[in-house]
Design an enzyme around this catalytic site. Structure first.
Site, PDB file in Angstrom:
ATOM      1  CD  GLN A   1      12.890 -23.806  46.238  1.00  0.00           C
ATOM      2  OE1 GLN A   1      13.273 -24.268  45.174  1.00  0.00           O
ATOM      3  NE2 GLN A   1      13.251 -24.308  47.408  1.00  0.00           N
TER       4      GLN A   1
ATOM      5  CB  CYS B   1      13.152 -27.646  45.029  1.00  0.00           C
ATOM      6  SG  CYS B   1      13.790 -29.130  45.843  1.00  0.00           S
TER       7      CYS B   1
ATOM      8  CG  HIS C   1      17.137 -28.039  43.302  1.00  0.00           C
ATOM      9  ND1 HIS C   1      16.442 -27.293  44.228  1.00  0.00           N
ATOM     10  CD2 HIS C   1      16.958 -27.402  42.098  1.00  0.00           C
ATOM     11  CE1 HIS C   1      15.879 -26.249  43.631  1.00  0.00           C
ATOM     12  NE2 HIS C   1      16.175 -26.303  42.339  1.00  0.00           N
TER      13      HIS C   1
ATOM     14  CG  ASP D   1      16.468 -24.408  39.487  1.00  0.00           C
ATOM     15  OD1 ASP D   1      15.916 -24.076  40.561  1.00  0.00           O
ATOM     16  OD2 ASP D   1      17.600 -24.910  39.431  1.00  0.00           O
TER      17      ASP D   1
END
Length: 240
Positions: A84, A90, A171, A186
């Site tokens: 990211q 996100c 998130h 993630d």
């Protein structure tokens, strides 16, 4: 650093977003999962292809993440993973992880896509995680396409979107099945976290829900209630 308006964890908005980008929502859609229990999975179509988890960033959640990274296997393998590079993106990164790994799914085989998803996944197939992140942020018309679609989706939620530069404490991560293992994806991390094998495609949903989402996220921050779980499932005329 570029920042976008954050997405809301709203299945109706997210499914419209995915459809615009070329995902076949007539076949598969995201829906809400009400709890980390077997009865909650029994309320939604099966099998589960992926989860999208929204959770609060707190001292406890960051400590738990550090512990997972130290104690788990960080590996990419054939997992579609990207970094990211855009603030507040996100939600879109989580969706890219869910869709990118459902494209050739452990659970149901290949899903044919069109438009943005088809072109972006083909273009970035052999890129590194960092290169994929930069391509999403700074690429040609595909980058502009997803940024515009993201902002449109972010403005259609049930709550007013916060200003772009407001500090966000929620998130998104994706939890996906790949090569027989459960992966946590993630875009803040250096690589996917492998949470070990699941039994079979039918059991992925319950195992990921209880072993990863409940045990590694919710139970690590027991005083928090700001969790929201979406599952990518067959579209059996889901009602919101």
């Amino acid at each position: 650093k570029k920042k976008w308006i954050p997405l809301e964890s709203n299945p109706e908005v997210i499914n419209e977003y995915l459809e615009i980008l070329g995902f076949p929502t007539s076949l598969y859609k995201f829906c809400d999962v009400l709890a980390c229990e077997e009865w909650a999975l029994e309320m939604i179509p099966q099998p589960v292809l992926a989860f999208l988890l929204l959770f609060p960033i707190t001292e406890r959640s960051e400590s738990a993440k550090k512990e997972r990274i130290e104690n788990s296997r960080l590996e990419e393998g054939s997992v579609y993973f990207m970094k990211q590079t855009v603030g507040n993106a996100c939600g879109t990164i989580g969706l890219m992880h869910a869709i990118g790994n459902s494209h050739k799914s452990d659970v149901i085989g290949q899903i044919d896509m069109t438009g943005f998803f088809q072109r972006f996944l083909e273009r970035t197939a052999d890129m590194s995680a960092e290169e994929r992140g930069r391509e999403l942020e700074q690429g040609d018309e595909l980058s502009a396409t997803i940024e515009q679609a993201h902002h449109s989706a972010a403005s259609r939620g049930q709550t007013a979107p916060p200003p772009e530069h407001e500090k966000i404490t929620l998130h998104f991560v994706a939890i996906v099945p790949k090569d027989g293992n459960i992966y946590e994806l993630d875009g803040r991390n250096a690589a996917p976290i492998n949470h070990g094998a699941y039994t079979d495609p039918v059991s992925f949903g319950l195992e990921a829900l209880t072993r990863v989402i409940k045990k590694e996220f919710i139970e690590k921050d027991p005083e928090e209630v700001r969790f929201n779980i979406l599952a990518l499932v067959p579209n059996d005329n889901i009602e919101y």
